[in-house]
Design a protein around this motif. Structure first.
Motif, mmCIF file in Angstrom:
data_model
loop_
_atom_site.group_PDB
_atom_site.id
_atom_site.type_symbol
_atom_site.label_atom_id
_atom_site.label_comp_id
_atom_site.label_asym_id
_atom_site.label_seq_id
_atom_site.Cartn_x
_atom_site.Cartn_y
_atom_site.Cartn_z
ATOM 1 N N VAL A 1 -13.400 -18.092 1.751
ATOM 2 C CA VAL A 1 -12.404 -19.133 1.826
ATOM 3 C C VAL A 1 -11.029 -18.854 2.518
ATOM 4 O O VAL A 1 -10.836 -17.736 2.699
ATOM 5 C CB VAL A 1 -11.964 -19.401 0.222
ATOM 6 C CG1 VAL A 1 -11.141 -18.256 -0.286
ATOM 7 C CG2 VAL A 1 -11.039 -20.722 -0.135
ATOM 8 N N THR A 2 -10.331 -20.031 3.100
ATOM 9 C CA THR A 2 -9.125 -19.872 3.469
ATOM 10 C C THR A 2 -7.826 -20.213 2.471
ATOM 11 O O THR A 2 -8.204 -21.330 1.924
ATOM 12 C CB THR A 2 -8.871 -20.576 4.779
ATOM 13 O OG1 THR A 2 -9.873 -20.089 5.725
ATOM 14 C CG2 THR A 2 -7.609 -20.287 5.426
ATOM 15 N N ILE A 3 -6.821 -19.532 2.484
ATOM 16 C CA ILE A 3 -5.911 -19.836 1.464
ATOM 17 C C ILE A 3 -4.665 -19.855 2.579
ATOM 18 O O ILE A 3 -4.281 -18.933 3.193
ATOM 19 C CB ILE A 3 -5.634 -18.548 0.622
ATOM 20 C CG1 ILE A 3 -6.889 -18.475 -0.428
ATOM 21 C CG2 ILE A 3 -4.313 -19.126 -0.290
ATOM 22 C CD1 ILE A 3 -6.537 -17.311 -1.459
ATOM 23 N N ALA A 4 -4.133 -21.219 2.156
ATOM 24 C CA ALA A 4 -2.904 -21.622 3.211
ATOM 25 C C ALA A 4 -1.607 -21.902 2.354
ATOM 26 O O ALA A 4 -1.798 -22.809 1.323
ATOM 27 C CB ALA A 4 -3.277 -22.816 4.255
ATOM 28 N N ASN A 5 -0.749 -21.227 2.477
ATOM 29 C CA ASN A 5 -0.131 -20.237 3.338
ATOM 30 C C ASN A 5 -0.912 -18.992 2.460
ATOM 31 O O ASN A 5 -1.052 -18.612 1.573
ATOM 32 C CB ASN A 5 1.118 -20.107 3.578
ATOM 33 C CG ASN A 5 1.641 -21.016 4.509
ATOM 34 O OD1 ASN A 5 0.803 -21.723 5.000
ATOM 35 N ND2 ASN A 5 3.069 -21.034 4.651
ATOM 36 N N ALA A 6 -1.156 -17.867 3.545
ATOM 37 C CA ALA A 6 -1.709 -16.726 3.207
ATOM 38 C C ALA A 6 -0.979 -15.969 1.983
ATOM 39 O O ALA A 6 0.355 -15.967 2.079
ATOM 40 C CB ALA A 6 -1.865 -15.448 4.367
ATOM 41 N N PRO A 7 -1.465 -15.079 1.076
ATOM 42 C CA PRO A 7 -0.832 -14.286 -0.025
ATOM 43 C C PRO A 7 -0.028 -13.537 0.830
ATOM 44 O O PRO A 7 -0.604 -13.113 1.728
ATOM 45 C CB PRO A 7 -1.775 -13.867 -0.893
ATOM 46 C CG PRO A 7 -3.095 -14.681 -0.647
ATOM 47 C CD PRO A 7 -3.041 -15.479 0.570
ATOM 48 N N GLY A 8 1.246 -13.047 0.326
ATOM 49 C CA GLY A 8 2.079 -11.952 1.177
ATOM 50 C C GLY A 8 2.958 -12.426 2.130
ATOM 51 O O GLY A 8 3.666 -11.877 2.604
ATOM 52 N N THR A 9 3.123 -13.910 2.395
ATOM 53 C CA THR A 9 3.892 -14.522 3.274
ATOM 54 C C THR A 9 5.350 -14.795 3.044
ATOM 55 O O THR A 9 6.024 -14.754 3.578
ATOM 56 C CB THR A 9 3.482 -16.036 3.934
ATOM 57 O OG1 THR A 9 2.965 -16.543 2.854
ATOM 58 C CG2 THR A 9 2.020 -15.677 4.684
ATOM 59 N N GLY A 10 5.392 -14.525 1.678
ATOM 60 C CA GLY A 10 6.763 -14.589 1.086
ATOM 61 C C GLY A 10 7.693 -13.501 1.592
ATOM 62 O O GLY A 10 8.896 -13.915 1.377
ATOM 63 N N VAL A 11 7.353 -12.564 2.229
ATOM 64 C CA VAL A 11 8.075 -11.254 2.753
ATOM 65 C C VAL A 11 9.148 -11.945 3.757
ATOM 66 O O VAL A 11 10.137 -11.657 3.959
ATOM 67 C CB VAL A 11 7.258 -10.285 3.088
ATOM 68 C CG1 VAL A 11 6.423 -10.409 4.286
ATOM 69 C CG2 VAL A 11 7.924 -8.897 2.880
ATOM 70 N N CYS A 12 8.526 -13.105 4.456
ATOM 71 C CA CYS A 12 9.497 -13.676 5.493
ATOM 72 C C CYS A 12 10.303 -14.842 4.775
ATOM 73 O O CYS A 12 11.057 -15.077 5.775
ATOM 74 C CB CYS A 12 8.560 -14.224 6.587
ATOM 75 S SG CYS A 12 7.537 -13.004 7.584
ATOM 76 N N ASP A 13 10.359 -14.974 3.681
ATOM 77 C CA ASP A 13 11.141 -16.183 3.054
ATOM 78 C C ASP A 13 12.522 -15.183 2.515
ATOM 79 O O ASP A 13 13.632 -15.707 2.406
ATOM 80 C CB ASP A 13 10.735 -16.677 1.800
ATOM 81 C CG ASP A 13 9.831 -17.814 2.242
ATOM 82 O OD1 ASP A 13 9.426 -17.889 3.549
ATOM 83 O OD2 ASP A 13 9.350 -18.629 1.274
ATOM 84 N N ASP A 14 12.329 -13.692 2.372
ATOM 85 C CA ASP A 14 13.172 -12.827 2.098
ATOM 86 C C ASP A 14 14.551 -12.779 3.240
ATOM 87 O O ASP A 14 14.433 -12.879 4.199
ATOM 88 C CB ASP A 14 12.771 -11.482 2.210
ATOM 89 C CG ASP A 14 13.519 -10.471 1.313
ATOM 90 O OD1 ASP A 14 14.839 -10.141 1.877
ATOM 91 O OD2 ASP A 14 13.138 -9.945 0.245
ATOM 92 N N LYS A 15 15.864 -12.923 2.588
ATOM 93 C CA LYS A 15 16.991 -13.054 3.157
ATOM 94 C C LYS A 15 17.374 -11.718 4.157
ATOM 95 O O LYS A 15 18.053 -11.636 4.830
ATOM 96 C CB LYS A 15 17.997 -13.704 2.633
ATOM 97 C CG LYS A 15 17.702 -15.001 2.373
ATOM 98 C CD LYS A 15 18.853 -15.976 1.549
ATOM 99 C CE LYS A 15 18.413 -17.271 1.181
ATOM 100 N NZ LYS A 15 17.447 -17.377 0.302
ATOM 101 N N ALA A 16 16.807 -10.591 3.410
ATOM 102 C CA ALA A 16 17.225 -9.438 4.139
ATOM 103 C C ALA A 16 16.345 -9.394 5.393
ATOM 104 O O ALA A 16 16.708 -8.846 6.497
ATOM 105 C CB ALA A 16 16.748 -8.274 3.403
ATOM 106 N N VAL A 17 14.984 -9.740 5.431
ATOM 107 C CA VAL A 17 14.360 -9.898 6.518
ATOM 108 C C VAL A 17 14.655 -10.784 7.504
ATOM 109 O O VAL A 17 14.698 -10.567 8.759
ATOM 110 C CB VAL A 17 12.539 -10.350 6.248
ATOM 111 C CG1 VAL A 17 11.883 -10.617 7.408
ATOM 112 C CG2 VAL A 17 11.955 -9.381 5.469
#
Length: 475
Positions: A307-323
């Protein structure tokens, strides 16, 4: 205009002349009877109420449901200007996906010393379960919302990245539909790029990311937490517009190595799941064991190519304001180019020197939680009370790594319709981006959020902001 703009105004130049992009609209507007416009304004409000376009405000009594205010004066962007934005957005989204691949594989950017290991080491959004796994088609963030602000004629900045589950696209579509229904003659006078193709593009883009186990035409579903979620209207709306299934966790189960959906003809496999639930609740066998929103075993099927999950699990790291604060380095590392769309200047409070500067200048800065969203948990120094500033000073000294700070930007304004005429209000813009192995697709327009209170810089719906239709002019 009844109120003079203090910042860069997108409709009016200094001296009151109309900027070229707004020429067609202003010509039409000046010919209209003011009392008719007022009636139309009330009609738009009533239309939104009837359609049921509301959102819930959590943390208030019984999660009060509110109407998102709609302003009928469009925000207009010229064709040439839009092309420049598109190039910058494409560059940024490509870099974000490359960064996520690297972060879950060899971590070359960390080995090269361009970003620190602490960015993900203590970050709850970085998922160990994604290490070494590549999603179907190599796409991590299939649907991205890049929040942009403007301070001058050619001065656009990225305010934040939404790589996990950007919301609001249903308002972009409904705003346009409302405008076309209310003012059909206006659209024959001004040539505007359409946004109505978004659901079809979304379905096509998701289908292009189907997993290896797919047989025939991919079956796509939107996974919602259910009717009590603040964005449920959008989940149901998008499923309907895409011709996709709308499902809850209780409708799904793992059988024969696939995620299957209950139907009147028994269980049928799903190929692509556009999930609108957080990582934590996705799979009770992998993440939060108390979750009743997700599907037990879905992560095993995902990692096995079922199965494809969109968005992929773990993409939340790019919502981080430190990133976010490292995005200039990230863009340059993966594209070999300088960012076409700059960040807003950012101080990382985890750094001692930055923290000292922020503490000395709290009254002038905007301070945000690294993991915050929706306008919550932030301090706007110039409008904060002494008590609020003192409380934030304490927080910063206790957990500096949880915060970043930015200057208070002179955000551009566009006029809104008020009882006494047009009046300038601050705006931002969230263009919606679709990513698939076939490329990047950006809908010409996006969601313009507007701070309806005079002088306010906070545009979030949860903080009393409204929305506008966003026009991108055709060449």
């Amino acid at each position: 205009m009844s109120e003079a703009p203090a910042n860069f105004d997108e409709m009016y130049a200094e001296g009151g002349s109309v900027r070229p992009a707004y020429g067609g609209y202003c010509e039409w507007y000046d010919q209209q009877d003011p009392s008719w416009l007022k009636r139309k304004h009330r009609e738009a409000e009533s239309n939104f109420r009837k359609t049921g376009i509301t959102f819930n405000v959590y943390g208030e009594d019984e999660a009060e449901e509110r109407l998102i205010p709609f302003d009928m004066v469009p925000r207009v962007i010229g064709a040439g200007e839009w092309r420049r934005l598109v190039r910058g957005i494409e560059q940024r989204v490509s870099a974000l996906n490359a960064f996520m691949y690297d972060l879950y594989h060899r971590q070359e950017i960390i080995r090269a010393g361009r970003v620190p290991q602490r960015l993900f080491q203590n970050n709850a959004a970085w998922l160990q379960q994604m290490v070494g796994f590549t999603p179907p088609g190599g796409v991590y963030s299939h649907i991205v919302g890049i929040d942009l602000v403007r301070t001058g004629p050619d001065e656009w900045f990225v305010l934040e990245d939404n790589a996990r589950t950007p919301s609001g696209v249903s308002y972009m579509l409904e705003n346009r539909e409302t405008m076309m229904a209310m003012f059909p003659e206006l659209f024959s006078q001004v040539d505007v790029e359409p946004v109505a193709t978004y659901p079809r593009q979304l379905a096509k883009s998701l289908a292009a990311c189907a997993p290896p186990a797919t047989k025939g035409k991919p079956t796509v579903a939107v996974l919602t937490p259910g009717i009590y979620n603040s964005a449920y209207f959008e989940h149901a709306f998008l499923a309907d517009q895409m011709g996709a299934e709308l499902v809850e966790g209780s409708d799904l189960r793992v059988m024969d190595g696939r995620v299957q959906m209950r139907t009147t003809r028994g269980f049928q496999p799903l190929d692509v799941i556009y999930r609108r639930i957080d990582d934590e609740y996705l799979d009770p066998l992998t993440f939060n064991s108390d979750s009743v929103l997700g599907v037990p075993g879905i992560m095993d099927v995902y990692r096995a190519g079922g199965v494809t999950i969109a968005n992929a699990p773990g993409t939340g790291v790019c919502d981080d304001k430190a990133v976010y604060s490292f995005m200039p380095e990230i863009v340059e590392f993966y594209t070999g180019e300088k960012p076409l769309l700059p960040n807003v200047q950012t101080w990382r409070c985890a750094d001692d020197d930055s923290l000292a500067y922020v503490l000395d200048n709290l009254e002038e800065l905007v301070v945000k939680e690294v993991h915050g969203s929706g306008g919550y948990g932030m301090l706007i120094g110039p409008t904060a009370s002494k008590k609020e500033i003192a409380a934030f000073r304490k927080k910063l000294k206790t957990t500096p790594e949880n915060y970043i700070a930015q200057p208070t930007l002179a955000l551009s304004t566009t006029p809104i319709f008020t009882k006494s005429g047009l009046a300038p209000r601050h705006v931002d813009l969230r263009p919606y981006v679709l990513v698939s192995p076939n490329g990047v697709d950006i809908t010409p327009g996006g969601l313009t959020r507007v701070a309806l209170k005079k002088g306010s810089l906070v545009v979030n719906s949860s903080q009393g902001g409204g929305t506008k239709d966003t026009w991108v002019l055709k060449d």
